[in-house]
Design a protein around this motif. Structure first.
Motif, short mmCIF file in Angstrom:
data_model
loop_
_atom_site.label_atom_id
_atom_site.label_comp_id
_atom_site.label_asym_id
_atom_site.label_seq_id
_atom_site.Cartn_x
_atom_site.Cartn_y
_atom_site.Cartn_z
N ALA A 131 0.83 -1.21 0.00
CA ALA A 131 0.00 0.00 0.00
C ALA A 131 0.86 1.25 0.00
O ALA A 131 0.54 2.24 -0.68
CB ALA A 131 -0.93 0.00 1.21
N ASP A 152 -10.00 8.92 -3.17
CA ASP A 152 -10.53 7.56 -3.18
C ASP A 152 -9.39 6.53 -3.04
O ASP A 152 -9.52 5.55 -2.30
CB ASP A 152 -11.31 7.29 -4.47
CG ASP A 152 -12.65 8.02 -4.51
OD1 ASP A 152 -13.08 8.53 -3.46
OD2 ASP A 152 -13.25 8.08 -5.60
N GLU A 153 -8.31 6.77 -3.77
CA GLU A 153 -7.18 5.83 -3.72
C GLU A 153 -6.56 5.79 -2.33
O GLU A 153 -6.26 4.71 -1.81
CB GLU A 153 -6.13 6.24 -4.76
CG GLU A 153 -6.54 6.03 -6.20
CD GLU A 153 -6.58 4.56 -6.59
OE1 GLU A 153 -5.77 3.78 -6.07
OE2 GLU A 153 -7.45 4.19 -7.39
N ALA A 155 -7.93 6.55 0.54
CA ALA A 155 -8.86 5.93 1.49
C ALA A 155 -8.79 4.41 1.41
O ALA A 155 -8.81 3.71 2.43
CB ALA A 155 -10.28 6.41 1.22
N TYR A 156 -8.67 3.88 0.20
CA TYR A 156 -8.57 2.43 0.02
C TYR A 156 -7.24 1.90 0.54
O TYR A 156 -7.19 0.89 1.25
CB TYR A 156 -8.75 2.07 -1.45
CG TYR A 156 -8.61 0.59 -1.71
CD1 TYR A 156 -9.62 -0.29 -1.34
CD2 TYR A 156 -7.46 0.07 -2.31
CE1 TYR A 156 -9.49 -1.66 -1.57
CE2 TYR A 156 -7.33 -1.29 -2.53
CZ TYR A 156 -8.34 -2.14 -2.16
OH TYR A 156 -8.21 -3.50 -2.36
N LEU A 157 -6.14 2.57 0.21
CA LEU A 157 -4.82 2.11 0.64
C LEU A 157 -4.67 2.18 2.15
O LEU A 157 -3.98 1.35 2.76
CB LEU A 157 -3.73 2.95 -0.05
CG LEU A 157 -3.64 2.79 -1.57
CD1 LEU A 157 -2.68 3.83 -2.14
CD2 LEU A 157 -3.22 1.38 -1.95
N ILE A 159 -6.72 1.38 4.37
CA ILE A 159 -7.28 0.18 5.01
C ILE A 159 -6.18 -0.84 5.27
O ILE A 159 -6.06 -1.39 6.37
CB ILE A 159 -8.39 -0.43 4.12
CG1 ILE A 159 -9.57 0.53 4.00
CG2 ILE A 159 -8.84 -1.78 4.69
CD1 ILE A 159 -10.60 0.12 2.96
#
Length: 199
Positions: A131, A152-153, A155-157, A159
């Motif tokens: 990540a 968006d990217e 926020a996903y990474l 996690i």
């Protein structure tokens, strides 16, 4: 699509100054393509020396650090090569340029591996390290992406970082997040100024 191996290159200028930079190298049969953009120190150094050292490392701090202005990482000499490697490299390849495909924006240096060495074991996959690498690539392309895509990217990474990171990965992600937040704040301010000017 080509196979690309994410790595950190060490190169040396004509004046003997070592430069450290993350770069994906592209497989080309038994050769590797090194294709830095113009202008860049990596490109200038390869043009001068016709050689680069490819460092394979899973140290998230190095990738994040290089993208956030922290480029002073410990180096160590390589026997028979005038360019040092990263001390943190798990392994390295010394590449010599055998052919150049000129291009105004991104010339391609076709290289052969002239020596390789392993220095430390690879101890397994980790989602947070991956990540951080993706976030570092994202941070290198902020000028090319809309704010919503960046948010968006990240926020996903985040996690994977929250679930699987150790202290180094948390620090690396924080460095990148600081850079990205500064960029997004600047973009927002420019949009406000532009709206005021057009009102």
């Amino acid at each position: 699509m080509p196979y690309i191996r994410e790595s950190v290159l060490t190169t040396k200028s004509a004046d003997g100054e070592v430069h450290i930079a993350p770069l994906g190298i592209i497989q080309d049969g038994e050769h590797w393509i090194v294709a830095p953009f113009r202008p860049s120190t990596t490109l200038e150094n390869i043009e001068a020396s016709r050689r680069a050292v490819v460092n394979y490392t899973d140290d998230a701090l190095i990738f994040a650090g290089c993208l956030t202005g922290r480029k002073d990482w410990p180096l160590t000499d390589i026997a028979g090569c005038d360019i040092p490697r990263l001390e943190a490299a798990l392994s390295h390849d010394v590449l010599d340029v055998v052919e150049v495909e000129e291009d105004e924006q991104r010339p391609r240096y076709r290289c052969k591996v002239v020596s390789s060495e392993t220095h430390a074991p690879f101890t397994g996959m980790n989602r947070a390290k991956a990540a951080v690498l993706e976030a570092a690539i994202l941070a290198s392309r902020l000028h090319m992406l809309p704010a919503e895509k960046i948010e968006d990217e990240i926020a996903y990474l985040k996690i994977a970082v929250d679930k699987t990171a150790g202290p180094a990965e948390h620090q690396a992600f924080a460095w990148l997040l600081e850079k990205i937040i500064e960029h997004l704040a600047r973009v927002e301010m420019e949009a406000v100024v532009e709206a005021d000017d057009s009102a």
